[in-house]
Design a protein around this motif. Structure first.
Motif, mmCIF file in Angstrom:
data_model
loop_
_atom_site.group_PDB
_atom_site.id
_atom_site.type_symbol
_atom_site.label_atom_id
_atom_site.label_comp_id
_atom_site.label_asym_id
_atom_site.label_seq_id
_atom_site.Cartn_x
_atom_site.Cartn_y
_atom_site.Cartn_z
ATOM 1 N N ILE A 1 -11.096 23.451 -47.103
ATOM 2 C CA ILE A 1 -10.667 22.852 -48.378
ATOM 3 C C ILE A 1 -9.201 23.196 -48.644
ATOM 4 C CG2 ILE A 1 -11.008 22.888 -50.885
ATOM 5 C CD1 ILE A 1 -14.037 23.455 -50.241
ATOM 6 N N ALA A 2 -8.845 24.460 -48.446
ATOM 7 C CA ALA A 2 -7.462 24.891 -48.663
ATOM 8 C C ALA A 2 -6.503 24.145 -47.741
ATOM 9 C CB ALA A 2 -7.342 26.397 -48.462
ATOM 10 N N ALA A 3 -6.904 23.915 -46.507
ATOM 11 C CA ALA A 3 -6.045 23.199 -45.551
ATOM 12 C C ALA A 3 -5.844 21.750 -45.991
ATOM 13 C CB ALA A 3 -6.651 23.262 -44.146
ATOM 14 N N TRP A 4 -6.890 21.117 -46.500
ATOM 15 C CA TRP A 4 -6.774 19.732 -46.973
ATOM 16 C C TRP A 4 -5.809 19.655 -48.154
ATOM 17 C CZ3 TRP A 4 -8.459 16.625 -51.209
ATOM 18 C CH2 TRP A 4 -8.459 15.248 -50.968
ATOM 19 N N ILE B 1 -8.486 31.419 -52.479
ATOM 20 C CA ILE B 1 -8.294 30.742 -51.191
ATOM 21 C C ILE B 1 -7.932 29.279 -51.415
ATOM 22 C CG2 ILE B 1 -9.444 29.940 -49.080
ATOM 23 C CD1 ILE B 1 -11.071 32.612 -49.200
ATOM 24 N N VAL B 2 -8.720 28.559 -52.196
ATOM 25 C CA VAL B 2 -8.475 27.111 -52.331
ATOM 26 C C VAL B 2 -7.258 26.781 -53.189
ATOM 27 C CG1 VAL B 2 -10.867 26.472 -51.834
ATOM 28 C CG2 VAL B 2 -10.149 26.744 -54.201
ATOM 29 N N THR B 3 -6.850 27.699 -54.042
ATOM 30 C CA THR B 3 -5.678 27.441 -54.887
ATOM 31 C C THR B 3 -4.420 28.132 -54.364
ATOM 32 O OG1 THR B 3 -6.092 29.311 -56.360
ATOM 33 C CG2 THR B 3 -7.096 27.194 -56.982
ATOM 34 N N SER B 4 -4.461 28.655 -53.164
ATOM 35 C CA SER B 4 -3.334 29.403 -52.596
ATOM 36 C C SER B 4 -2.900 30.509 -53.548
ATOM 37 C CB SER B 4 -2.156 28.486 -52.281
ATOM 38 O OG SER B 4 -2.524 27.512 -51.346
ATOM 39 N N LYS B 5 -3.862 31.321 -53.935
ATOM 40 C CA LYS B 5 -3.656 32.451 -54.860
ATOM 41 C C LYS B 5 -3.067 31.997 -56.187
ATOM 42 C CE LYS B 5 -3.552 36.161 -51.559
ATOM 43 N NZ LYS B 5 -4.874 36.591 -51.500
ATOM 44 N N SER C 1 -18.323 17.705 -47.798
ATOM 45 C CA SER C 1 -17.872 17.134 -46.526
ATOM 46 C C SER C 1 -17.168 18.160 -45.643
ATOM 47 C CB SER C 1 -16.957 15.932 -46.772
ATOM 48 O OG SER C 1 -15.715 16.341 -47.320
ATOM 49 N N PHE C 2 -16.830 19.316 -46.188
ATOM 50 C CA PHE C 2 -16.186 20.374 -45.412
ATOM 51 C C PHE C 2 -17.196 21.343 -44.807
ATOM 52 C CE2 PHE C 2 -12.919 19.040 -48.406
ATOM 53 C CZ PHE C 2 -11.777 18.994 -47.615
ATOM 54 N N VAL D 1 -10.234 17.501 -55.334
ATOM 55 C CA VAL D 1 -11.296 17.986 -54.463
ATOM 56 C C VAL D 1 -12.298 18.761 -55.309
ATOM 57 C CG1 VAL D 1 -10.099 20.140 -53.853
ATOM 58 C CG2 VAL D 1 -11.771 19.185 -52.260
ATOM 59 N N THR D 2 -13.551 18.716 -54.902
ATOM 60 C CA THR D 2 -14.563 19.526 -55.572
ATOM 61 C C THR D 2 -14.805 20.784 -54.750
ATOM 62 O OG1 THR D 2 -16.433 18.515 -54.420
ATOM 63 C CG2 THR D 2 -15.735 17.493 -56.496
ATOM 64 N N CYS D 3 -15.227 21.821 -55.426
ATOM 65 C CA CYS D 3 -15.584 23.075 -54.754
ATOM 66 C C CYS D 3 -16.302 23.923 -55.796
ATOM 67 C CB CYS D 3 -14.337 23.792 -54.255
ATOM 68 S SG CYS D 3 -14.673 25.373 -53.443
#
Length: 169
Positions: free
Chosen positions: A67-70, A95-99, A39-40, A83-85
């Motif tokens: 995804i990271a913003a969500w 990126i999605v785990t904030s490092k 959906s992103f 969330v899936t990725c």
């Protein structure tokens, strides 16, 4: 059921590993919001994959940042989310785990090529063609121990996979 000290669970793996199904079930068990990574994607990414073309890193950056913003919205609100990725590469996961923030947990759905290819060949109504699976396995950098992933093999029913995840949480 709430899991302490977690703000997000990122269910990762190659296309066809069962991310959406497992992610929805985990979110239901934890009574928290769920969002599928598809959906992103902007329409251009979906069109590209539908044509059988793998995405480039340039295609992926805005998607991963969305995804990271969500996840960040949920972290800021103090609410948990799932969330899936695909998160095939370490740089994508960073990126999605904030490092590798410890309150964002990876769940890696691990399966072999033949099993997942067979699943993709029976999947109906998805834009990702089975022909792109090899490129996903080629790009896959499995998460290392320092990323503290929950690794679950996908050779079971979705309910059994979720039970394995919940035990490790």
């Amino acid at each position: 059921m709430k899991v302490p000290l977690l703000s997000a669970i990122v269910v990762m793996g190659v296309s066809g590993a069962g991310k959406s199904t497992v992610g929805r079930l985990i979110a239901a068990r934890l009574d928290c919001p769920f969002r599928d990574a598809d959906s992103f994607h902007p329409a251009a990414n979906i069109a590209k994959m539908s044509r059988g073309e793998p995405l480039s890193d340039e295609d992926r950056w805005p998607w991963l940042q969305g995804i990271a913003a969500w996840i960040a919205e949920h972290r800021a609100a103090g609410t948990m989310c799932v969330v899936t990725c695909s998160a095939l590469k370490r740089v994508y996961r960073d990126i999605v785990t904030s490092k590798q923030n410890p309150d964002v947990r990876l769940v890696y759905l691990k399966g072999d090529f033949d099993l997942i290819e067979a699943r993709l060949k029976t999947r109906i109504g998805h834009f990702m063609p089975p022909g792109l699976l090899r490129s996903q396995f080629d790009a896959l950098e499995e998460p290392g121990a320092e990323e503290h992933p929950i690794v679950v093999k996908v050779d079971a029913t979705p309910e059994e996979i979720v039970a394995r995840v919940m035990e490790q949480l």
